[in-house]
Design a protein around this motif. Structure first.
Motif, PDB file in Angstrom:
ATOM      1  N   SER A   1      -6.353   0.117   7.515  1.00 33.42           N
ATOM      2  CA  SER A   1      -7.065   1.103   6.868  1.00 33.42           C
ATOM      3  C   SER A   1      -7.994   0.750   5.703  1.00 33.42           C
ATOM      4  CB  SER A   1      -6.215   2.148   6.573  1.00 33.42           C
ATOM      5  OG  SER A   1      -5.480   2.868   7.692  1.00 33.42           O
TER       6      SER A   1
ATOM      7  N   ILE B   1     -11.547   2.379   3.382  1.00 35.06           N
ATOM      8  CA  ILE B   1     -11.432   2.832   1.934  1.00 35.06           C
ATOM      9  C   ILE B   1     -12.931   2.915   1.309  1.00 35.06           C
ATOM     10  CG2 ILE B   1     -10.549   2.251  -0.343  1.00 35.06           C
ATOM     11  CD1 ILE B   1      -8.077   1.094   0.756  1.00 35.06           C
TER      12      ILE B   1
ATOM     13  N   ARG C   1      -5.762   3.148  -4.007  1.00 37.79           N
ATOM     14  CA  ARG C   1      -6.301   2.295  -3.139  1.00 37.79           C
ATOM     15  C   ARG C   1      -7.633   1.478  -3.328  1.00 37.79           C
ATOM     16  NH1 ARG C   1      -3.163   5.991   0.061  1.00 37.79           N
ATOM     17  NH2 ARG C   1      -4.822   7.244   0.577  1.00 37.79           N
TER      18      ARG C   1
ATOM     19  N   TRP D   1       0.829  -1.187  -0.085  1.00 39.02           N
ATOM     20  CA  TRP D   1       0.152   0.072  -0.140  1.00 39.02           C
ATOM     21  C   TRP D   1       0.678   1.336  -0.055  1.00 39.02           C
ATOM     22  CZ3 TRP D   1      -4.942  -0.890  -0.975  1.00 39.02           C
ATOM     23  CH2 TRP D   1      -5.573  -2.166  -0.488  1.00 39.02           C
TER      24      TRP D   1
ATOM     25  N   SER E   1      -1.998   6.315  -4.142  1.00 45.30           N
ATOM     26  CA  SER E   1      -2.996   7.407  -4.231  1.00 45.30           C
ATOM     27  C   SER E   1      -4.291   6.897  -3.758  1.00 45.30           C
ATOM     28  CB  SER E   1      -3.009   8.059  -5.495  1.00 45.30           C
ATOM     29  OG  SER E   1      -3.578   7.367  -6.273  1.00 45.30           O
ATOM     30  N   GLU E   2      -5.033   7.851  -3.269  1.00 44.77           N
ATOM     31  CA  GLU E   2      -6.441   7.506  -2.760  1.00 44.77           C
ATOM     32  C   GLU E   2      -7.100   6.627  -3.967  1.00 44.77           C
ATOM     33  OE1 GLU E   2      -9.581   6.859  -0.274  1.00 44.77           O
ATOM     34  OE2 GLU E   2      -7.540   7.403   0.103  1.00 44.77           O
TER      35      GLU E   2
END
Length: 268
Positions: free
Chosen positions: A170, A174, A135, A127, A131-132
């Motif tokens: 995390s 997401i 993910r 990970w 970037s978001e």
């Protein structure tokens, strides 16, 4: 009815103890049923044993089947020993795996996604630097594979459907609609998901899947079963009663067990 449908043993190279050790642990814990479900070989590989610390060798597979069936007979009347396997889901190799499994008298087959975009879901650094958007895409690719595994018709149980959070807590936060979409597909194809208590052995702690996923699963009519995913005999049946209690709180009335690939419902 007490049971555990997900146990491993030393053949896979990263678990401890013999199959007999897990059966004896189940007996000691008072279980009525124990499913042996070690990691299947990589049947899509030309090599006999490309990853000795992840799965059993292809040449060991018939010996695994024979041993479980022998122990099933030996323990008859004491505890139900069920023949299972945990099979990685690789879309390109579905037909290969299907042919390898169809000649054996499995009670159940667990389908698990352990690799996404060519990398282990448990790779701790996968990970880093994403970037978001990347993910989100990774999570969506994971759940697309789980959807496809449900559609394949090869599995009675889908294993640890949010295990990608194991070393990346995390993951659960997401934001994507992929989880809900996947649960609808699982319900449509009438495949059971397991409540797998091995998350407690990873960084994330707790179980797979999370309570909110279980609540959504119940809403869409997804059926559940129990598996410790034990890699040491002492973990057989781990948290069984706590899982039963939690499922009742969520609103489940029953869970499932399998014999000869036939599903049976039993009250919680």
């Amino acid at each position: 009815m007490t049971f555990d449908f997900h146990t491993h043993h030393e053949r896979c190279g990263h678990a401890q103890g013999s199959i007999r050790d897990y059966i004896e642990s189940a007996l000691h814990s008072g279980l009525a049923m124990i499913g042996i479900a070690d990691h299947s070989p990589y049947f899509g590989s030309e090599e006999d044993h490309p990853y000795p610390h992840i799965t059993m060798a292809k040449s060991e597979f018939p010996h695994y089947i024979t041993e479980v069936l022998q122990l099933k007979k030996e323990y008859d009347g004491k505890i139900d020993v069920l023949l299972g396997i945990e099979a990685d889901f690789f879309p390109e190799n579905v037909d290969i795996y299907r042919r390898c499994f169809e000649t054996y008298p499995f009670d159940f087959i667990i389908g698990s996604v352990h690799h996404v975009d060519g990398e282990s879901i448990f790779h701790k650094t996968r990970w880093e630097g994403l970037s978001e958007a990347q993910r989100i895409k990774t999570k969506e690719n994971y759940y697309k594979l789980i959807e496809d595994s449900a559609r394949s018709g090869m599995y009675q149980i889908l294993g640890h459907i949010d295990a990608m959070k194991g070393f990346y807590p995390s993951f659960s936060s997401i934001q994507t609609a992929a989880v809900e979409k996947t649960l609808k597909v699982i319900a449509e194809h009438d495949v059971v998901i397991e409540v797998n208590t091995s998350g407690k052995t990873k960084d994330v702690g707790g179980w797979y899947p999370s309570d909110d996923i279980l609540e959504m699963a119940r809403h869409y009519g997804v059926k559940v079963t129990f598996g410790s995913d034990a890699h040491i005999p002492e973990r057989v049946g781990d948290d069984f009663e706590l899982v039963r209690k939690k499922l009742r709180e969520i609103g489940y009335k029953e869970w499932s067990y399998f014999k000869e690939k036939k599903r049976y419902a039993v009250s919680l």
